[in-house]
Structure formats: C-alpha cells, structure tokens
Write a protein that holds these residues in place. Structure first.
Motif, PDB file in Angstrom:
ATOM      1  N   ASP A 167       0.833  -1.201   0.000  1.00  0.00           N
ATOM      2  CA  ASP A 167       0.000   0.000   0.000  1.00  0.00           C
ATOM      3  C   ASP A 167       0.868   1.251   0.000  1.00  0.00           C
ATOM      4  N   THR A 168       0.302   2.326  -0.515  1.00  0.00           N
ATOM      5  CA  THR A 168       0.957   3.631  -0.522  1.00  0.00           C
ATOM      6  C   THR A 168       0.219   4.538   0.450  1.00  0.00           C
ATOM      7  N   TYR A 169       0.979   5.262   1.253  1.00  0.00           N
ATOM      8  CA  TYR A 169       0.422   6.235   2.191  1.00  0.00           C
ATOM      9  C   TYR A 169       1.111   7.565   1.932  1.00  0.00           C
ATOM     10  N   TYR A 170       0.347   8.660   2.012  1.00  0.00           N
ATOM     11  CA  TYR A 170       0.990   9.968   1.866  1.00  0.00           C
ATOM     12  C   TYR A 170       0.186  11.056   2.556  1.00  0.00           C
ATOM     13  N   ARG A 171       0.903  12.153   2.789  1.00  0.00           N
ATOM     14  CA  ARG A 171       0.297  13.382   3.295  1.00  0.00           C
ATOM     15  C   ARG A 171       0.934  14.535   2.546  1.00  0.00           C
ATOM     16  N   ILE A 172       0.093  15.349   1.958  1.00  0.00           N
ATOM     17  CA  ILE A 172       0.507  16.592   1.309  1.00  0.00           C
ATOM     18  C   ILE A 172      -0.236  17.663   2.079  1.00  0.00           C
ATOM     19  N   HIS A 173       0.459  18.390   2.941  1.00  0.00           N
ATOM     20  CA  HIS A 173      -0.241  19.259   3.892  1.00  0.00           C
ATOM     21  C   HIS A 173       0.353  20.667   3.930  1.00  0.00           C
ATOM     22  N   GLY A 201      -3.508  30.306  10.774  1.00  0.00           N
ATOM     23  CA  GLY A 201      -3.904  29.013  11.313  1.00  0.00           C
ATOM     24  C   GLY A 201      -4.548  28.130  10.270  1.00  0.00           C
ATOM     25  N   PHE A 202      -4.788  28.676   9.066  1.00  0.00           N
ATOM     26  CA  PHE A 202      -5.388  27.862   8.014  1.00  0.00           C
ATOM     27  C   PHE A 202      -4.444  26.724   7.649  1.00  0.00           C
ATOM     28  N   ASN A 203      -5.005  25.519   7.532  1.00  0.00           N
ATOM     29  CA  ASN A 203      -4.225  24.382   7.069  1.00  0.00           C
ATOM     30  C   ASN A 203      -5.144  23.448   6.299  1.00  0.00           C
ATOM     31  N   CYS A 204      -4.547  22.753   5.340  1.00  0.00           N
ATOM     32  CA  CYS A 204      -5.322  21.829   4.534  1.00  0.00           C
ATOM     33  C   CYS A 204      -4.390  20.798   3.925  1.00  0.00           C
ATOM     34  N   GLY A 205      -4.960  19.688   3.499  1.00  0.00           N
ATOM     35  CA  GLY A 205      -4.111  18.705   2.866  1.00  0.00           C
ATOM     36  C   GLY A 205      -4.852  17.482   2.395  1.00  0.00           C
ATOM     37  N   TRP A 206      -4.145  16.760   1.540  1.00  0.00           N
ATOM     38  CA  TRP A 206      -4.616  15.488   1.016  1.00  0.00           C
ATOM     39  C   TRP A 206      -3.887  14.391   1.756  1.00  0.00           C
ATOM     40  N   HIS A 207      -4.619  13.466   2.279  1.00  0.00           N
ATOM     41  CA  HIS A 207      -4.038  12.394   3.082  1.00  0.00           C
ATOM     42  C   HIS A 207      -4.511  11.049   2.550  1.00  0.00           C
ATOM     43  N   ARG A 208      -3.576  10.182   2.322  1.00  0.00           N
ATOM     44  CA  ARG A 208      -3.897   8.784   2.025  1.00  0.00           C
ATOM     45  C   ARG A 208      -3.366   8.010   3.221  1.00  0.00           C
ATOM     46  N   ASP A 209      -4.259   7.779   4.157  1.00  0.00           N
ATOM     47  CA  ASP A 209      -3.898   7.106   5.400  1.00  0.00           C
ATOM     48  C   ASP A 209      -5.131   6.382   5.916  1.00  0.00           C
ATOM     49  N   GLU A 210      -5.091   5.934   7.128  1.00  0.00           N
ATOM     50  CA  GLU A 210      -6.213   5.174   7.683  1.00  0.00           C
ATOM     51  C   GLU A 210      -7.033   5.981   8.682  1.00  0.00           C
ATOM     52  N   ASP A 211      -6.876   7.312   8.662  1.00  0.00           N
ATOM     53  CA  ASP A 211      -7.566   8.151   9.644  1.00  0.00           C
ATOM     54  C   ASP A 211      -9.070   8.287   9.415  1.00  0.00           C
ATOM     55  N   HIS A 212      -9.519   8.263   8.164  1.00  0.00           N
ATOM     56  CA  HIS A 212     -10.944   8.444   7.871  1.00  0.00           C
ATOM     57  C   HIS A 212     -11.398   7.417   6.834  1.00  0.00           C
ATOM     58  N   PRO A 213     -11.479   6.138   7.220  1.00  0.00           N
ATOM     59  CA  PRO A 213     -11.823   5.085   6.251  1.00  0.00           C
ATOM     60  C   PRO A 213     -13.192   5.289   5.602  1.00  0.00           C
ATOM     61  N   LEU A 272     -14.267   7.837   4.280  1.00  0.00           N
ATOM     62  CA  LEU A 272     -14.133   8.750   3.147  1.00  0.00           C
ATOM     63  C   LEU A 272     -13.403   8.119   1.964  1.00  0.00           C
ATOM     64  N   GLY A 273     -12.988   6.886   2.107  1.00  0.00           N
ATOM     65  CA  GLY A 273     -12.250   6.221   1.037  1.00  0.00           C
ATOM     66  C   GLY A 273     -10.752   6.304   1.276  1.00  0.00           C
ATOM     67  N   PRO A 274      -9.974   5.847   0.309  1.00  0.00           N
ATOM     68  CA  PRO A 274      -8.528   5.780   0.518  1.00  0.00           C
ATOM     69  C   PRO A 274      -7.835   7.144   0.643  1.00  0.00           C
ATOM     70  N   VAL A 275      -8.371   8.173  -0.027  1.00  0.00           N
ATOM     71  CA  VAL A 275      -7.766   9.516   0.041  1.00  0.00           C
ATOM     72  C   VAL A 275      -8.826  10.493   0.506  1.00  0.00           C
ATOM     73  N   HIS A 276      -8.439  11.365   1.422  1.00  0.00           N
ATOM     74  CA  HIS A 276      -9.364  12.415   1.839  1.00  0.00           C
ATOM     75  C   HIS A 276      -8.655  13.760   1.850  1.00  0.00           C
ATOM     76  N   PHE A 277      -9.448  14.809   1.734  1.00  0.00           N
ATOM     77  CA  PHE A 277      -8.955  16.175   1.838  1.00  0.00           C
ATOM     78  C   PHE A 277      -9.513  16.735   3.126  1.00  0.00           C
ATOM     79  N   GLN A 278      -8.664  17.399   3.872  1.00  0.00           N
ATOM     80  CA  GLN A 278      -9.138  18.021   5.097  1.00  0.00           C
ATOM     81  C   GLN A 278      -8.647  19.452   5.152  1.00  0.00           C
ATOM     82  N   SER A 279      -9.466  20.317   5.730  1.00  0.00           N
ATOM     83  CA  SER A 279      -9.078  21.711   5.887  1.00  0.00           C
ATOM     84  C   SER A 279      -9.613  22.244   7.209  1.00  0.00           C
ATOM     85  N   GLU A 280      -8.891  23.233   7.710  1.00  0.00           N
ATOM     86  CA  GLU A 280      -9.297  23.884   8.954  1.00  0.00           C
ATOM     87  C   GLU A 280      -8.950  25.360   8.837  1.00  0.00           C
TER      88      GLU A 280
END
Length: 145
Positions: free
Chosen positions: A70-76, A83-95, A97-105
């Motif tokens: 498997d491939t895992y990545y974070r582009i953040h 304080g704005f942050n966002c990124g694409w994550h391919r990890d197991e944090d939000h199954p 949402l599927g294999p890749v999710h985008f998160q922002s704050e």
C-alpha cells in the motif's frame, strides 16, 4: 507526521524536484535531515500566494511511505499567520471517506471540513503536481472571499 511503512529515496527525489519547480516555494528541505528523510518541508514565500499572507512563511509538508503493498501519503499546507491548514491524506484516519481524503481547517472562520478526494494519476510526482496546482490556483485564492 508519522505514516506507516518505509520511504523510497527515488520517490523523495522526484517529489523534491516537483516542489523546487513551484514558484511559491523558496526552498525544499528533508526533515528531520538529509540522512533520515522522513518528510519534505517546503517553505512558501508569503507574498507569492494569493491572498498574500505573512509575515511568517507558510509551509507545505510532503510525506510518502510504502507498507505491505500500500501507498500512504500526506501533502499538507499550513499558514502560521492565520492558522489555516489543509491537505490530502492517504492514510487510515478516515476510512469512511475512502482511501484519500482532503481536510481543511480555518480557525479564524471557525470552519473545518473532511471530504473524499481523488487524483487522476497515481504516480507520486503526478499526484503532487495535481495537489499543488489545486492548492495554489484554486483553493488559496478563495480564502479572501
């Protein structure tokens, strides 16, 4: 950071090259150092993003790992000024949402979001190109409005 698996030097060389070609990026460094190479950090010139930010430079962190086929990545991206942050994550944090999710704050606006994401390519350098294009051309410019 802290994804499972191992890094690949050739992958990191390609990712570093992509980041060095971004006009917003001022430098690209291996973290914690060039021997360990756990992830890449690319400081961003505050006046090269729209909307302009500052005085502290935002940063783009990229981590890429391989484990058990498997491939895992974070582009953040993180802006210490807002304080704005966002990124694409391919990890197991939000199954869910599927294999890749985008998160922002966006703390100043009291907003946070997690949603499913997809890239049209699968090669690490192509995924990173697509992500930084979305970040700098589509997402950051919408923050001012």
């Amino acid at each position: 950071m802290g994804l499972p698996g191992v890094t690949d030097s050739s992958t990191y060389d390609g990712l570093k090259d992509v980041l060095q070609r971004q006009p917003e990026v001022t430098s690209v460094n291996y973290e914690p150092n060039s021997i360990s190479k756990r992830f890449l950090r690319a400081p961003i010139a505050p006046n090269r993003v729209s909307p302009s930010t500052g005085p502290e430079p935002p940063a783009l962190d990229v981590e890429w790992r391989y484990a058990d086929g498997d491939t895992y990545y974070r582009i953040h991206y993180f802006d210490p000024n807002t304080g704005f942050n966002c990124g694409w994550h391919r990890d197991e944090d939000h199954p869910e949402l599927g294999p890749v999710h985008f998160q922002s704050e966006h703390p100043e606006m009291g907003k946070s979001d997690h949603k499913s994401a997809h890239f049209s390519k699968s090669a690490p350098t192509e995924v990173l190109w697509e992500a930084v294009e979305q970040l700098f051309e589509e997402m950051l410019p919408t923050l001012s409005g």
